[in-house]
Design a protein around this motif. Sequence first.
Motif, PDB file in Angstrom:
ATOM      1  N   ASP A  19      70.112  86.961  24.747  1.00  0.00           N
ATOM      2  CA  ASP A  19      71.345  86.728  25.495  1.00  0.00           C
ATOM      3  C   ASP A  19      72.474  86.419  24.492  1.00  0.00           C
ATOM      4  O   ASP A  19      72.209  86.173  23.312  1.00  0.00           O
ATOM      5  CB  ASP A  19      71.081  85.556  26.450  1.00  0.00           C
ATOM      6  CG  ASP A  19      72.338  84.955  27.025  1.00  0.00           C
ATOM      7  OD1 ASP A  19      73.148  85.714  27.584  1.00  0.00           O
ATOM      8  OD2 ASP A  19      72.517  83.715  26.908  1.00  0.00           O
ATOM      9  N   ASP A  21      76.106  84.449  25.303  1.00  0.00           N
ATOM     10  CA  ASP A  21      76.774  83.147  25.463  1.00  0.00           C
ATOM     11  C   ASP A  21      75.750  82.019  25.629  1.00  0.00           C
ATOM     12  O   ASP A  21      74.855  82.100  26.462  1.00  0.00           O
ATOM     13  CB  ASP A  21      77.682  83.163  26.698  1.00  0.00           C
ATOM     14  CG  ASP A  21      78.919  84.003  26.465  1.00  0.00           C
ATOM     15  OD1 ASP A  21      79.854  83.489  25.842  1.00  0.00           O
ATOM     16  OD2 ASP A  21      78.917  85.178  26.873  1.00  0.00           O
ATOM     17  N   GLY A  22      75.911  80.978  24.845  1.00  0.00           N
ATOM     18  CA  GLY A  22      74.996  79.841  24.934  1.00  0.00           C
ATOM     19  C   GLY A  22      73.718  80.072  24.148  1.00  0.00           C
ATOM     20  O   GLY A  22      72.920  79.154  23.989  1.00  0.00           O
ATOM     21  N   THR A  23      73.528  81.300  23.667  1.00  0.00           N
ATOM     22  CA  THR A  23      72.307  81.636  22.921  1.00  0.00           C
ATOM     23  C   THR A  23      72.660  82.029  21.488  1.00  0.00           C
ATOM     24  O   THR A  23      72.140  81.457  20.535  1.00  0.00           O
ATOM     25  CB  THR A  23      71.551  82.778  23.633  1.00  0.00           C
ATOM     26  OG1 THR A  23      71.155  82.308  24.928  1.00  0.00           O
ATOM     27  CG2 THR A  23      70.315  83.196  22.855  1.00  0.00           C
ATOM     28  N   ASP A 192      69.822  81.115  28.057  1.00  0.00           N
ATOM     29  CA  ASP A 192      70.165  79.707  28.321  1.00  0.00           C
ATOM     30  C   ASP A 192      70.557  79.409  29.761  1.00  0.00           C
ATOM     31  O   ASP A 192      70.866  78.265  30.077  1.00  0.00           O
ATOM     32  CB  ASP A 192      71.361  79.315  27.447  1.00  0.00           C
ATOM     33  CG  ASP A 192      72.647  79.973  27.932  1.00  0.00           C
ATOM     34  OD1 ASP A 192      72.645  81.221  28.069  1.00  0.00           O
ATOM     35  OD2 ASP A 192      73.611  79.258  28.216  1.00  0.00           O
ATOM     36  N   ASP A 193      70.605  80.419  30.624  1.00  0.00           N
ATOM     37  CA  ASP A 193      71.314  80.191  31.891  1.00  0.00           C
ATOM     38  C   ASP A 193      70.540  80.783  33.072  1.00  0.00           C
ATOM     39  O   ASP A 193      69.538  81.476  32.900  1.00  0.00           O
ATOM     40  CB  ASP A 193      72.706  80.838  31.770  1.00  0.00           C
ATOM     41  CG  ASP A 193      73.704  80.262  32.762  1.00  0.00           C
ATOM     42  OD1 ASP A 193      73.333  79.397  33.571  1.00  0.00           O
ATOM     43  OD2 ASP A 193      74.869  80.703  32.735  1.00  0.00           O
ATOM     44  N   ASP A 196      69.372  84.352  33.357  1.00  0.00           N
ATOM     45  CA  ASP A 196      68.272  84.743  32.477  1.00  0.00           C
ATOM     46  C   ASP A 196      66.912  84.599  33.158  1.00  0.00           C
ATOM     47  O   ASP A 196      65.901  85.101  32.648  1.00  0.00           O
ATOM     48  CB  ASP A 196      68.316  83.915  31.182  1.00  0.00           C
ATOM     49  CG  ASP A 196      69.617  84.142  30.436  1.00  0.00           C
ATOM     50  OD1 ASP A 196      70.019  85.316  30.310  1.00  0.00           O
ATOM     51  OD2 ASP A 196      70.252  83.157  30.007  1.00  0.00           O
TER      52      ASP A 196
HETATM   53 MG    MG Z   1      73.951  82.785  28.253  1.00  0.00          MG
END
Ligand code: MG
Length: 255
Positions: A19, A21-23, A192-193, A196
């Motif tokens: 992923d 964003d956030g990853t 992260d979300d 996912d």
């Molecule tokens: Mg993400």
Amino acid sequence: MTLLSALAADPARAAVIVDFDGTLAPIVDDPPAATPLPEAAATLDRLARCFGRVAVVSGRPVSFLRHHLPVDGLTLFGQYGVERSVGDGIETVPAAARWVEAVHRAADEAEAELPGLFVERKGTVAVGLHWRRRPDLEAAAVDLGHRLAGLHGLRLEPGRQTVELRPPLDVDKGTAVEELATGASAALFIGDDRGDLAAFDTLTRLVDEGRLTHAVRVAVRSSEAPAELLDRADFVVDGPRGALRLLDELVALVV
Ligand SMILES: [Mg+2]
């Protein structure tokens, strides 16, 4: 043999799917300003040299991912699988075309109804309503998202301090992962979300169906990570730094 070494044992037949964003990229207040960690492209480059298939699957447009991750041999799936990179070009799922007008109207109406909300037009096939900089607008934004989804026949997808309006297509990170993992014997997905979870579900099903020998589900921990994602992960890592560390470990098992 650990799960990671199972993946590294036959790298040519392994898929590594990540992923964004956030990853790979820390979450920031201004979503268009998000950038991957400086080391991310080099890590993906090393992975792409070792593994049969390396891909980034994200809600971002492919053009955005390509700009930030100029890595040879990296496959990009954007807009939750609605777009993909094909050579230097971008292919969009044909069924998305008839929803472009509805997405455009929903974006216009969101801007008109809730000034102060950040309305992000994601290419032509999605619009994000973000309240990270205006937490007081959360309830109004969620309500508006539901109303616009109903009005225009779009699907509402929850995210981290955001909701997104997307065409109601049978395409998500799960279908993207299924395509990417087809023909592989092992696959890893890291995210992260909430969006996912579909990728985790697909990996679990592909193992149950005997189409994959090994699947590795990795969750990136943050204060906003859904408990369900953390509970179902084979590994939990801390933030994008932890994600890169795990991917670097994976490379080290091969080379
Ligand atoms: Mg993400």
